[in-house]
Design a protein around this motif. Structure first.
Motif, short mmCIF file in Angstrom:
data_model
loop_
_atom_site.label_atom_id
_atom_site.label_comp_id
_atom_site.label_asym_id
_atom_site.label_seq_id
_atom_site.Cartn_x
_atom_site.Cartn_y
_atom_site.Cartn_z
N ASP A 279 -8.74 3.52 -4.96
CA ASP A 279 -7.29 3.38 -5.04
C ASP A 279 -6.64 2.86 -3.75
O ASP A 279 -5.57 2.24 -3.81
CB ASP A 279 -6.65 4.72 -5.41
CG ASP A 279 -7.09 5.20 -6.79
OD1 ASP A 279 -7.59 4.37 -7.57
OD2 ASP A 279 -6.92 6.40 -7.09
N TYR A 280 -7.28 3.12 -2.58
CA TYR A 280 -6.59 2.80 -1.33
C TYR A 280 -7.44 2.11 -0.26
O TYR A 280 -6.93 1.79 0.80
CB TYR A 280 -5.98 4.07 -0.73
CG TYR A 280 -4.75 4.55 -1.45
CD1 TYR A 280 -3.50 3.99 -1.19
CD2 TYR A 280 -4.83 5.55 -2.40
CE1 TYR A 280 -2.36 4.43 -1.86
CE2 TYR A 280 -3.71 6.00 -3.08
CZ TYR A 280 -2.47 5.43 -2.80
OH TYR A 280 -1.36 5.86 -3.47
N GLN B 28 -6.06 -1.30 0.81
CA GLN B 28 -4.78 -1.18 1.52
C GLN B 28 -4.97 -0.66 2.94
O GLN B 28 -4.34 -1.14 3.88
CB GLN B 28 -3.86 -0.24 0.73
CG GLN B 28 -2.44 -0.16 1.26
CD GLN B 28 -1.56 0.72 0.38
OE1 GLN B 28 -1.90 1.00 -0.78
NE2 GLN B 28 -0.43 1.16 0.92
N GLU C 221 -6.48 -3.41 5.10
CA GLU C 221 -5.47 -4.45 5.33
C GLU C 221 -4.46 -4.02 6.40
O GLU C 221 -4.13 -4.80 7.31
CB GLU C 221 -4.75 -4.75 4.02
CG GLU C 221 -3.72 -5.88 4.13
CD GLU C 221 -3.12 -6.20 2.79
OE1 GLU C 221 -3.07 -7.40 2.43
OE2 GLU C 221 -2.69 -5.25 2.08
N LYS C 222 -3.98 -2.79 6.32
CA LYS C 222 -3.00 -2.31 7.30
C LYS C 222 -3.60 -2.23 8.70
O LYS C 222 -2.93 -2.54 9.69
CB LYS C 222 -2.46 -0.95 6.86
CG LYS C 222 -1.51 -1.01 5.66
CD LYS C 222 -0.96 0.35 5.31
CE LYS C 222 0.01 0.24 4.12
NZ LYS C 222 1.21 -0.59 4.44
N ASP D 206 -4.04 -5.83 10.04
CA ASP D 206 -2.73 -6.39 10.36
C ASP D 206 -2.21 -5.88 11.71
O ASP D 206 -1.42 -6.56 12.38
CB ASP D 206 -1.72 -6.04 9.27
CG ASP D 206 -1.92 -6.88 8.01
OD1 ASP D 206 -2.66 -7.88 8.08
OD2 ASP D 206 -1.35 -6.53 6.96
N ASP E 40 0.53 8.56 1.35
CA ASP E 40 1.79 7.82 1.24
C ASP E 40 2.41 7.49 2.60
O ASP E 40 3.50 6.93 2.67
CB ASP E 40 2.80 8.57 0.37
CG ASP E 40 3.02 10.00 0.82
OD1 ASP E 40 2.40 10.42 1.82
OD2 ASP E 40 3.84 10.70 0.18
N ASP F 15 1.50 3.61 6.63
CA ASP F 15 2.15 2.77 7.64
C ASP F 15 2.09 3.38 9.04
O ASP F 15 2.34 2.70 10.03
CB ASP F 15 3.61 2.51 7.26
CG ASP F 15 3.74 1.56 6.08
OD1 ASP F 15 2.81 0.76 5.87
OD2 ASP F 15 4.76 1.62 5.37
#
Length: 374
Positions: A204-205, A208, A211-212, A215, A323, A326
């Motif tokens: 699921d993650y 992500q 990628e974060k 970045d 969640d 970031d």
């Protein structure tokens, strides 16, 4: 597949042509990923002049590694492997494979089926309740596992077995072989665990998270569990198609995790036991991403509500809810300079939970040889 079948069959025949006295100690490994767990025990048995040993593996890379150390056979076909286990004759069958007697038949002609742990986790949370039911001897990392196994015997009326606190071979292997000076700043090892639950961090993650991190100009070594390589090919393809050509991304499928552990300044996982080795050997920070638990035993509460994983996470874990991804960069900045503050806590944890630190494989080898001579 046909070729593997016939190679496995030929090796099965060759194995049984060996005099039974020459195969007192038989080792079985399902994968090259576990070689670092076996190697110290085997080498200590060799040092103690134990010659009647055979290594059986279902991985050709594993075969190639061990073939110059002792007599070695490759059996990669599951049907032939099942036949091998059902008719095996030996004194000791030694393995890290759980659930003997549940998925693979346990031969009545082998006197002792011996299990040792390839992870530091408790026995009653990430393993099914009868994962260790059918072994005759279990070599445990420390008293916490021994108490859990005895409680399982009492609770579920499992057959009584011999349980010996020999210590954790792999922890000692890393302590003896790790280069502590290879750490790279902003290098993160992302090692999600494998989970029966379809709702899991990897599926699921994982994309992500990688990628974060990239970045934010982190170097990311992505080390999936061996089961992910077999069962989650769609997710893997998505990740590799996106990041494989990025100079800050490394895809680690090496059998040994040592190189990745040496370079990482931080490890990110959900529930993987790799955090134990990383912190207890390298004494560097870890970050848990809270998403779904890894519970493979619905009867865990009948043994204990406490686990080594829980104690470890409470004492050393930095946590981030899924969640709040970031904030990954901020968390790294907060925890990356804390290595000097945990040395004493790590040393105390090692002594509290792991038996025979630095000498576990030697103790186990001596025990097995003594048992063999009785």
């Amino acid at each position: 597949m046909i070729k593997i079948f016939f190679i496995s069959l030929i090796n099965l025949i060759k194995f049984f042509k060996i005099d039974e006295k020459k195969r007192e100690f038989v080792f079985y490994s399902e994968s090259y990923f576990y070689k670092d767990h076996f190697v110290d025990l085997i080498e200590n048995l060799i040092k103690l002049n134990q010659k009647n040993m055979i290594y059986v593996t279902s991985d050709l890379n594993d075969f190639n590694f061990f073939k110059n150390k002792l007599n070695c056979f490759y059996i990669g076909n599951f049907f032939i492997l099942s036949l091998f286990f059902s008719i095996l004759r030996c004194k000791f069958m030694i393995m890290t494979l759980t659930d003997i007697g549940n998925h693979l038949k346990k031969s009545k002609n082998c006197q002792y089926f011996v299990y040792f742990f390839h992870a530091s986790a408790s026995t009653h949370y990430i393993y099914t309740d009868d994962a260790f039911k059918n072994y005759d001897i279990i070599l445990t990392n420390g008293d916490y596992q021994k108490k859990e196994l005895i409680e399982a015997e009492n609770r579920f009326n499992f057959p009584k077995k011999t349980i010996v606190n020999t210590g954790y071979f792999f922890l000692d292997f890393l302590r003896n072989n790790a280069n502590l000076n290879k750490k790279e700043d902003r290098h993160i090892l992302f090692a999600p665990t494998w989970n029966y639950n379809k709702k899991n961090l990897f599926n699921d993650y994982a994309f992500q998270i990688i990628e974060k991190l990239i970045d934010k100009n982190f170097i990311v070594t992505f080390r999936p569990h061996p089961e992910h390589l077999k069962r989650s090919k769609a997710t893997l393809s998505k990740i590799l198609n996106k990041f494989n050509k990025n100079s800050n991304f490394y895809f680690d499928t090496d059998s040994s995790n040592l190189n990745s552990l040496e370079k990482a300044a931080l490890i990110i996982t959900d529930n993987s036991s790799i955090v134990f080795e990383f912190l207890l050997v390298f004494k560097r920070p870890i970050l848990y991403i809270n998403y779904s638990i890894k519970l493979h035993n619905l009867n865990t509460h009948k043994i204990s509500d406490k686990t080594l994983e829980g104690s470890f996470k409470k004492e050393f874990g930095n946590e981030l809810n899924v969640d709040n991804l970031d904030k990954l960069s901020d968390i790294y900045d907060q925890v990356s300079g804390n290595e000097n503050n945990i040395n004493e806590k790590v040393n105390n944890f090692n002594k509290r939970y792991f038996t025979n630190l630095g000498n576990s494989a030697n103790i186990a080898a001596k025990y097995l040889i003594t048992k063999n001579n009785l």
